[in-house]
Design a protein around this motif. Structure first.
Motif, PDB file in Angstrom:
ATOM      1  N   ALA A  81       0.178  -8.740   3.304  1.00 38.07           N
ATOM      2  CA  ALA A  81      -0.478  -7.817   4.252  1.00 38.07           C
ATOM      3  C   ALA A  81      -0.603  -8.417   5.641  1.00 38.07           C
ATOM      4  O   ALA A  81      -1.542  -8.107   6.378  1.00 38.07           O
ATOM      5  N   PHE A  82       0.300  -9.326   5.994  1.00 31.30           N
ATOM      6  CA  PHE A  82       0.406  -9.925   7.322  1.00 31.30           C
ATOM      7  C   PHE A  82      -0.719 -10.919   7.627  1.00 31.30           C
ATOM      8  O   PHE A  82      -0.701 -11.545   8.682  1.00 31.30           O
ATOM      9  N   SER A 152       6.824  -7.215  -0.104  1.00 29.38           N
ATOM     10  CA  SER A 152       5.724  -6.482   0.506  1.00 29.38           C
ATOM     11  C   SER A 152       5.815  -6.548   2.033  1.00 29.38           C
ATOM     12  O   SER A 152       6.807  -6.119   2.602  1.00 29.38           O
ATOM     13  N   SER A 153       4.815  -7.115   2.723  1.00 24.84           N
ATOM     14  CA  SER A 153       4.903  -7.229   4.177  1.00 24.84           C
ATOM     15  C   SER A 153       6.056  -8.126   4.596  1.00 24.84           C
ATOM     16  O   SER A 153       6.595  -7.976   5.705  1.00 24.84           O
ATOM     17  N   THR A 156       8.784  -5.894   5.092  1.00 24.48           N
ATOM     18  CA  THR A 156       8.704  -5.271   6.408  1.00 24.48           C
ATOM     19  C   THR A 156       9.443  -6.126   7.426  1.00 24.48           C
ATOM     20  O   THR A 156      10.233  -5.634   8.232  1.00 24.48           O
ATOM     21  N   SER A 182       6.709  -2.700   2.447  1.00 22.87           N
ATOM     22  CA  SER A 182       5.816  -1.805   3.184  1.00 22.87           C
ATOM     23  C   SER A 182       6.569  -1.399   4.448  1.00 22.87           C
ATOM     24  O   SER A 182       6.696  -2.195   5.380  1.00 22.87           O
ATOM     25  N   LEU A 185       3.684   2.109   7.921  1.00 23.30           N
ATOM     26  CA  LEU A 185       2.277   1.731   7.974  1.00 23.30           C
ATOM     27  C   LEU A 185       1.377   2.845   8.487  1.00 23.30           C
ATOM     28  O   LEU A 185       0.218   2.623   8.814  1.00 23.30           O
ATOM     29  N   LEU A 209      -5.127   0.313   1.670  1.00 29.11           N
ATOM     30  CA  LEU A 209      -4.003  -0.045   2.528  1.00 29.11           C
ATOM     31  C   LEU A 209      -4.414  -0.190   3.990  1.00 29.11           C
ATOM     32  O   LEU A 209      -4.021  -1.145   4.664  1.00 29.11           O
ATOM     33  N   THR A 210      -5.191   0.757   4.487  1.00 27.36           N
ATOM     34  CA  THR A 210      -5.603   0.672   5.889  1.00 27.36           C
ATOM     35  C   THR A 210      -6.490  -0.534   6.155  1.00 27.36           C
ATOM     36  O   THR A 210      -6.220  -1.305   7.091  1.00 27.36           O
ATOM     37  N   ASN A 213      -4.516  -3.797   6.087  1.00 22.87           N
ATOM     38  CA  ASN A 213      -3.595  -3.961   7.205  1.00 22.87           C
ATOM     39  C   ASN A 213      -4.300  -3.926   8.558  1.00 22.87           C
ATOM     40  O   ASN A 213      -3.650  -4.050   9.595  1.00 22.87           O
ATOM     41  N   TYR A 216      -3.677  -6.702  11.040  1.00 27.36           N
ATOM     42  CA  TYR A 216      -2.390  -6.591  11.721  1.00 27.36           C
ATOM     43  C   TYR A 216      -2.465  -5.553  12.833  1.00 27.36           C
ATOM     44  O   TYR A 216      -2.015  -5.797  13.955  1.00 27.36           O
ATOM     45  N   SER A 229       6.797  -0.289  11.451  1.00 26.07           N
ATOM     46  CA  SER A 229       7.153   0.688  10.403  1.00 26.07           C
ATOM     47  C   SER A 229       8.661   0.933  10.486  1.00 26.07           C
ATOM     48  O   SER A 229       9.105   1.890  11.136  1.00 26.07           O
TER      49      SER A 229
END
Length: 308
Positions: A81-82, A152-153, A156, A182, A185, A209-210, A213, A216, A229
């Protein structure tokens, strides 16, 4: 199909998510679960060093599976998730990739949110790929395969790096591998059926999710930006062949599969492989289950497939 029983058993023991997310606390929990070195998959050599790149020093870990004169290379971007994940938390993923593919793997310890502002982490990943080509001979690169992979990220970042490289005329990347990426986003639940179908009970939940993230986003990442995205990129022509691995019970399943379909429509060879009974994170968390370890074997097959 139902969720794999071994995954269901593990999920049933997990505590409820915390009311507030503290990166330092969550990172410490992750690091505490890393296996001791003597319990990890053995390789010929594993070396911690730094890549001297155009954006500065980037920590990397180089995995050499066997003794040989030359190798294809795979540059790996971990998920989290960054703001989570590290060279250590995903060490076992990189080791398995090296063993199954026979490639030398370079895992990237990129800068993470919230301490680093966007696009620092993405820049690190892109810069290491360029550095690998510049230093290819000293790394034992065979000059042929140069794959990028991420979960995952990290997936991305794979898509974004591949696109940036194409736009800048850097054509050395031969393959891209995205494990449950992902790619959109914008977490409006009406965008994909999987965001509703897999909303609760499978480890990663749509409602989370929000907030996960948010670090980020707060660092400057705009969900409308194709670097954030990648599915929002209009032109996907000319990108490297792709393997996109998705999980049946992942809220982000459909965006990965749509991206694969769009790549194929753009003339890019893309293989989409959905793992039945799996959830988001299964390559990192459940690859000890034989049917999920298959993802590493499938990656090896993809990287050696004629015409790819």
């Amino acid at each position: 199909m139902t969720l794999h029983p071994a995954i269901a058993d593990v999920l049933s023991t997990l505590p409820a998510p915390p009311d507030s997310l503290d990166p330092a606390v969550l990172r410490a929990i992750e690091e505490s679960q890393v296996a001791p070195i003597d319990e990890r998959l053995p390789l010929h050599t594993v070396e911690d060093t730094s890549a001297h790149t155009r954006v500065g020093e980037v920590p990397i870990r180089i995995y050499t599976p066997v003794e040989a004169d030359a190798f294809g290379l795979l540059v790996y971007f971990h998920g989290g998730a960054f703001f989570l994940g590290s060279l250590d938390t995903h060490d076992h993923v990189a080791r398995n990739l090296a063993v199954e593919t026979g490639l030398k793997v370079i895992s990237v310890g990129y800068r993470r949110a919230p301490e680093a502002k966007f696009p620092a982490g993405l820049d690190d990943c892109d810069a290491v790929v360029r550095w690998v080509v510049e230093l290819g001979e000293s790394l034992g690169w065979d000059g042929d395969t140069l794959a990028i992979a991420g979960d995952s990220s990290g997936g991305t970042f794979v898509a974004a790096v591949a696109a940036t490289a194409h736009d800048e005329g850097f054509d050395r990347i031969t393959h891209q591998v995205l494990f449950y990426p992902s790619l959109d986003l914008d977490f409006d639940v009406d965008r994909y059926d999987s965001l509703r179908e897999n909303a609760e009970g499978y480890g990663v939940e749509t409602a989370g999710l929000t907030p996960f993230n948010a670090f980020y986003f707060d660092s400057g990442a705009d969900p409308a930006d194709p670097r954030v995205s990648p599915i929002k990129r209009g032109d996907l022509t000319g990108l490297p062949p792709a393997l996109i691995v998705t999980a049946e019970f992942d809220p982000m399943r459909d965006e990965g599969e749509l991206y694969g379909a769009r790549l194929n429509e753009a003339g890019v060879k893309a293989t989409v492989s959905r793992y039945a009974g799996a959830n988001h994170g299964f390559v990192q968390n459940f690859s000890w289950i034989s049917e999920f370890h298959r993802a590493f074997e499938e990656t090896a097959e993809f990287l050696t497939r004629p015409g790819e």
